[in-house]
Motif scaffolding. Structure first.
Motif, PDB file in Angstrom:
ATOM      1  N   LEU A  84       0.828  -1.200   0.000  1.00 37.26           N
ATOM      2  CA  LEU A  84       0.000   0.000   0.000  1.00 37.26           C
ATOM      3  C   LEU A  84       0.868   1.257   0.000  1.00 37.26           C
ATOM      4  O   LEU A  84       0.566   2.232  -0.712  1.00 37.26           O
ATOM      5  CB  LEU A  84      -0.924  -0.021   1.216  1.00 37.26           C
ATOM      6  CG  LEU A  84      -1.907   1.140   1.361  1.00 37.26           C
ATOM      7  CD1 LEU A  84      -2.803   1.261   0.132  1.00 37.26           C
ATOM      8  CD2 LEU A  84      -2.756   0.943   2.627  1.00 37.26           C
ATOM      9  N   ALA A  85       1.954   1.256   0.772  1.00 37.20           N
ATOM     10  CA  ALA A  85       2.852   2.415   0.803  1.00 37.20           C
ATOM     11  C   ALA A  85       3.438   2.681  -0.579  1.00 37.20           C
ATOM     12  O   ALA A  85       3.507   3.833  -1.037  1.00 37.20           O
ATOM     13  CB  ALA A  85       3.962   2.190   1.827  1.00 37.20           C
ATOM     14  N   ALA A  86       3.873   1.616  -1.248  1.00 39.14           N
ATOM     15  CA  ALA A  86       4.433   1.776  -2.593  1.00 39.14           C
ATOM     16  C   ALA A  86       3.376   2.276  -3.578  1.00 39.14           C
ATOM     17  O   ALA A  86       3.646   3.165  -4.405  1.00 39.14           O
ATOM     18  CB  ALA A  86       5.025   0.451  -3.062  1.00 39.14           C
ATOM     19  N   GLU A  87       2.179   1.705  -3.485  1.00 38.79           N
ATOM     20  CA  GLU A  87       1.100   2.120  -4.389  1.00 38.79           C
ATOM     21  C   GLU A  87       0.785   3.598  -4.239  1.00 38.79           C
ATOM     22  O   GLU A  87       0.656   4.331  -5.223  1.00 38.79           O
ATOM     23  CB  GLU A  87      -0.144   1.282  -4.101  1.00 38.79           C
ATOM     24  CG  GLU A  87      -1.354   1.657  -4.924  1.00 38.79           C
ATOM     25  CD  GLU A  87      -2.603   0.895  -4.502  1.00 38.79           C
ATOM     26  OE1 GLU A  87      -3.699   1.329  -4.884  1.00 38.79           O
ATOM     27  OE2 GLU A  87      -2.480  -0.119  -3.786  1.00 38.79           O
ATOM     28  N   VAL A  88       0.670   4.058  -2.991  1.00 39.98           N
ATOM     29  CA  VAL A  88       0.335   5.462  -2.740  1.00 39.98           C
ATOM     30  C   VAL A  88       1.457   6.378  -3.225  1.00 39.98           C
ATOM     31  O   VAL A  88       1.213   7.462  -3.763  1.00 39.98           O
ATOM     32  CB  VAL A  88       0.061   5.687  -1.234  1.00 39.98           C
ATOM     33  CG1 VAL A  88      -0.066   7.167  -0.916  1.00 39.98           C
ATOM     34  CG2 VAL A  88      -1.205   4.948  -0.816  1.00 39.98           C
ATOM     35  N   ALA A  89       2.712   5.931  -3.058  1.00 41.66           N
ATOM     36  CA  ALA A  89       3.858   6.734  -3.491  1.00 41.66           C
ATOM     37  C   ALA A  89       4.051   6.685  -5.004  1.00 41.66           C
ATOM     38  O   ALA A  89       4.864   7.454  -5.542  1.00 41.66           O
ATOM     39  CB  ALA A  89       5.126   6.253  -2.788  1.00 41.66           C
ATOM     40  N   GLY A  90       3.341   5.791  -5.672  1.00 40.23           N
ATOM     41  CA  GLY A  90       3.448   5.686  -7.117  1.00 40.23           C
ATOM     42  C   GLY A  90       4.721   5.026  -7.588  1.00 40.23           C
ATOM     43  O   GLY A  90       5.243   5.350  -8.663  1.00 40.23           O
ATOM     44  N   VAL A  91       5.226   4.072  -6.800  1.00 35.87           N
ATOM     45  CA  VAL A  91       6.461   3.372  -7.167  1.00 35.87           C
ATOM     46  C   VAL A  91       6.196   1.870  -7.193  1.00 35.87           C
ATOM     47  O   VAL A  91       5.269   1.372  -6.554  1.00 35.87           O
ATOM     48  CB  VAL A  91       7.608   3.695  -6.182  1.00 35.87           C
ATOM     49  CG1 VAL A  91       7.958   5.178  -6.234  1.00 35.87           C
ATOM     50  CG2 VAL A  91       7.256   3.281  -4.748  1.00 35.87           C
ATOM     51  N   SER A  92       7.034   1.157  -7.922  1.00 31.79           N
ATOM     52  CA  SER A  92       6.895  -0.299  -8.005  1.00 31.79           C
ATOM     53  C   SER A  92       7.823  -1.023  -7.054  1.00 31.79           C
ATOM     54  O   SER A  92       7.715  -2.241  -6.880  1.00 31.79           O
ATOM     55  CB  SER A  92       7.166  -0.778  -9.440  1.00 31.79           C
ATOM     56  OG  SER A  92       8.478  -0.421  -9.843  1.00 31.79           O
ATOM     57  N   ALA A  93       8.767  -0.284  -6.439  1.00 33.09           N
ATOM     58  CA  ALA A  93       9.724  -0.902  -5.534  1.00 33.09           C
ATOM     59  C   ALA A  93      10.047   0.040  -4.390  1.00 33.09           C
ATOM     60  O   ALA A  93      10.025   1.272  -4.550  1.00 33.09           O
ATOM     61  CB  ALA A  93      11.007  -1.268  -6.278  1.00 33.09           C
ATOM     62  N   LEU A  94      10.333  -0.532  -3.232  1.00 35.89           N
ATOM     63  CA  LEU A  94      10.878   0.213  -2.106  1.00 35.89           C
ATOM     64  C   LEU A  94      12.394   0.241  -2.279  1.00 35.89           C
ATOM     65  O   LEU A  94      12.995  -0.759  -2.700  1.00 35.89           O
ATOM     66  CB  LEU A  94      10.499  -0.459  -0.785  1.00 35.89           C
ATOM     67  CG  LEU A  94       9.001  -0.681  -0.557  1.00 35.89           C
ATOM     68  CD1 LEU A  94       8.767  -1.472   0.737  1.00 35.89           C
ATOM     69  CD2 LEU A  94       8.247   0.648  -0.501  1.00 35.89           C
ATOM     70  N   THR A  95      13.014   1.376  -1.951  1.00 33.12           N
ATOM     71  CA  THR A  95      14.452   1.505  -2.199  1.00 33.12           C
ATOM     72  C   THR A  95      15.162   2.170  -1.033  1.00 33.12           C
ATOM     73  O   THR A  95      14.600   3.025  -0.342  1.00 33.12           O
ATOM     74  CB  THR A  95      14.726   2.344  -3.468  1.00 33.12           C
ATOM     75  OG1 THR A  95      14.166   3.656  -3.297  1.00 33.12           O
ATOM     76  CG2 THR A  95      14.121   1.699  -4.695  1.00 33.12           C
ATOM     77  N   PHE A  96      16.433   1.774  -0.834  1.00 34.91           N
ATOM     78  CA  PHE A  96      17.311   2.440   0.133  1.00 34.91           C
ATOM     79  C   PHE A  96      18.751   2.048  -0.168  1.00 34.91           C
ATOM     80  O   PHE A  96      19.080   0.860  -0.214  1.00 34.91           O
ATOM     81  CB  PHE A  96      16.950   2.040   1.577  1.00 34.91           C
ATOM     82  CG  PHE A  96      17.755   2.768   2.618  1.00 34.91           C
ATOM     83  CD1 PHE A  96      17.561   4.130   2.840  1.00 34.91           C
ATOM     84  CD2 PHE A  96      18.712   2.106   3.371  1.00 34.91           C
ATOM     85  CE1 PHE A  96      18.295   4.815   3.796  1.00 34.91           C
ATOM     86  CE2 PHE A  96      19.450   2.778   4.333  1.00 34.91           C
ATOM     87  CZ  PHE A  96      19.247   4.137   4.548  1.00 34.91           C
ATOM     88  N   ARG A  97      19.572   3.038  -0.398  1.00 33.48           N
ATOM     89  CA  ARG A  97      21.001   2.849  -0.633  1.00 33.48           C
ATOM     90  C   ARG A  97      21.297   1.782  -1.683  1.00 33.48           C
ATOM     91  O   ARG A  97      22.123   0.891  -1.493  1.00 33.48           O
ATOM     92  CB  ARG A  97      21.708   2.521   0.682  1.00 33.48           C
ATOM     93  CG  ARG A  97      21.723   3.678   1.672  1.00 33.48           C
ATOM     94  CD  ARG A  97      22.451   3.326   2.939  1.00 33.48           C
ATOM     95  NE  ARG A  97      22.541   4.488   3.835  1.00 33.48           N
ATOM     96  CZ  ARG A  97      23.029   4.444   5.075  1.00 33.48           C
ATOM     97  NH1 ARG A  97      23.482   3.292   5.553  1.00 33.48           N
ATOM     98  NH2 ARG A  97      23.071   5.535   5.821  1.00 33.48           N
ATOM     99  N   GLY A  98      20.579   1.869  -2.774  1.00 33.10           N
ATOM    100  CA  GLY A  98      20.819   0.951  -3.883  1.00 33.10           C
ATOM    101  C   GLY A  98      20.171  -0.412  -3.742  1.00 33.10           C
ATOM    102  O   GLY A  98      20.262  -1.238  -4.656  1.00 33.10           O
ATOM    103  N   LYS A  99      19.504  -0.667  -2.624  1.00 34.38           N
ATOM    104  CA  LYS A  99      18.817  -1.937  -2.417  1.00 34.38           C
ATOM    105  C   LYS A  99      17.332  -1.747  -2.693  1.00 34.38           C
ATOM    106  O   LYS A  99      16.775  -0.680  -2.440  1.00 34.38           O
ATOM    107  CB  LYS A  99      19.033  -2.434  -0.991  1.00 34.38           C
ATOM    108  CG  LYS A  99      20.502  -2.667  -0.651  1.00 34.38           C
ATOM    109  CD  LYS A  99      20.690  -2.854   0.837  1.00 34.38           C
ATOM    110  CE  LYS A  99      22.178  -2.945   1.184  1.00 34.38           C
ATOM    111  NZ  LYS A  99      22.421  -2.893   2.635  1.00 34.38           N
ATOM    112  N   THR A 100      16.702  -2.793  -3.221  1.00 34.24           N
ATOM    113  CA  THR A 100      15.295  -2.687  -3.579  1.00 34.24           C
ATOM    114  C   THR A 100      14.505  -3.881  -3.062  1.00 34.24           C
ATOM    115  O   THR A 100      15.045  -4.971  -2.850  1.00 34.24           O
ATOM    116  CB  THR A 100      15.112  -2.614  -5.109  1.00 34.24           C
ATOM    117  OG1 THR A 100      15.570  -3.837  -5.695  1.00 34.24           O
ATOM    118  CG2 THR A 100      15.865  -1.440  -5.698  1.00 34.24           C
TER     119      THR A 100
END
Length: 350
Positions: free
Chosen positions: A140-156
């Motif tokens: 749900l967080a990804a959908e609302v943000a309009g992204v297909s992946a969660l990301t941090f420091r090059g990791k997905t």
């Protein structure tokens, strides 16, 4: 050397505002998620008689001054957990809470002295139900943000994939070659020397005064956590009883507890329990934690006697605490937690 520009300058706020607007949308979507499932939102007090009783959590202390000038210590809570469980005892079957919480000695890209914790509790349901909740909220967080992946420091992480469920014992075996359960007996007692020997065999160093818990944490940080939450989220499950002060023992194996942590992109996002409701056992565990805190830091916190009394009538339940700001970071691609906080706490001079 000039001080860094504060967050409220228009140019810095303009850079941060897109993250903050997504934060608001995610929070609104999460509220709808819980309300559609018959949860009630609660608003707990920040000031408490006890901030929590885990050895390595550090609180902000204050005091209440009575009309007669009398003084009594109070603390800013490190979690709304005690208050939420009292509400379970009062008869609320499903509740959630967005709480500002406060932790001292914490600051960095993923840590802030004041942050938002999302906690929710289900009376009469197993902690496995929280695993499904968590997976749904990542998506749900990804959908609302309009992204297909969660990301941090090059990791997905692809939130459409079901999380990997991995026991702590299997993680130790897989990533460190250590038989963790061989150092825990059926009562939950731990073998410090046995774990120290296993660390040496695995090429890990430990100090002479390290406790079993210190050694356990070293393996988690150095060998296990770097492998968690890559590609898909990881549910790290069945922590040793000694590392789960508020969780009940597993019916499958008394050496481990109904506790899991949720990881995405190598970031710890949430901590969940099948809740312990044995007040005498909870008191014993808290006393052990505070003895360790006194040994390491030279201080301890009082016990919340109201909380211990409430456990006597609290129903069987499961509960989880999720670092809301961290999840917003992963959904927006932010690199520091202060980028997703509306009004960060100023850094004190060193």
């Amino acid at each position: 050397m000039p001080a860094p520009s504060p967050w409220w300058t228009p140019d810095i706020h303009a850079d941060r505002r897109p993250f903050l607007m997504i934060r608001n949308r995610i929070q609104a979507a999460f509220r709808r998620f819980f309300e559609e499932r018959d949860f009630v939102e609660v608003d707990t007090a920040t000031l408490q008689t006890s901030p929590g009783n885990e050895a390595h959590l550090h609180a902000f202390a204050t005091e209440a001054i009575g009309l007669d000038g009398s003084r009594a210590p109070l603390f800013l809570h490190t979690s709304p957990e005690f208050a939420c469980k009292k509400l379970l005892a009062a008869g609320e079957p499903r509740l959630f809470c967005f709480a500002h919480v406060y932790r001292n000695r914490e600051r960095g890209p993923l840590h802030h002295p004041e942050f938002t914790m999302l906690e929710w509790y289900r009376a009469g349901q197993s902690y496995e139900s929280l695993m499904q909740d968590s997976a749904t909220l990542l998506g749900l967080a990804a959908e609302v943000a309009g992204v297909s992946a969660l990301t941090f420091r090059g990791k997905t992480v692809d939130p459409s994939l079901a999380p990997e469920r991995l026991s702590v014992a299997e993680a130790f075996r897989r990533h460190a070659g250590i038989d963790l359960l061989a150092t825990i007996d059926s009562s939950g007692e731990t073998d410090r020397d046995g774990l120290a020997a296993a660390l040496r065999a695995a090429g890990l160093r430990g100090a002479e005064d390290d406790t079993w818990s210190d050694l356990f944490s070293r393996v988690i940080v150095e060998r296990v956590e770097p492998h968690l939450g890559h590609g898909r989220a990881t549910i790290l499950d069945e922590y040793p009883v000694a590392e789960a002060a508020l969780a009940r023992p597993s019916a499958r194996d008394p050496r481990v507890a109904e506790r899991f942590e949720l990881y995405a992109c190598g970031v710890e996002l949430a901590n969940a329990f099948g809740e312990l409701t044995d007040a005498a056992e909870q008191r014993r565990r808290f006393q052990e934690e505070m003895a360790e805190k006194m040994r390491v830091y030279g201080e301890h916190y009082p016990l919340d006697e109201d909380f211990l009394a409430a456990l006597a009538i609290m129903p069987e339940a499961s509960g989880i605490a999720l670092g809301f700001d961290r999840l917003v970071m992963l959904a927006t691609g932010a690199s520091r937690i202060d980028q997703v906080l509306w009004a960060p706490v100023p850094e004190t001079a060193r």
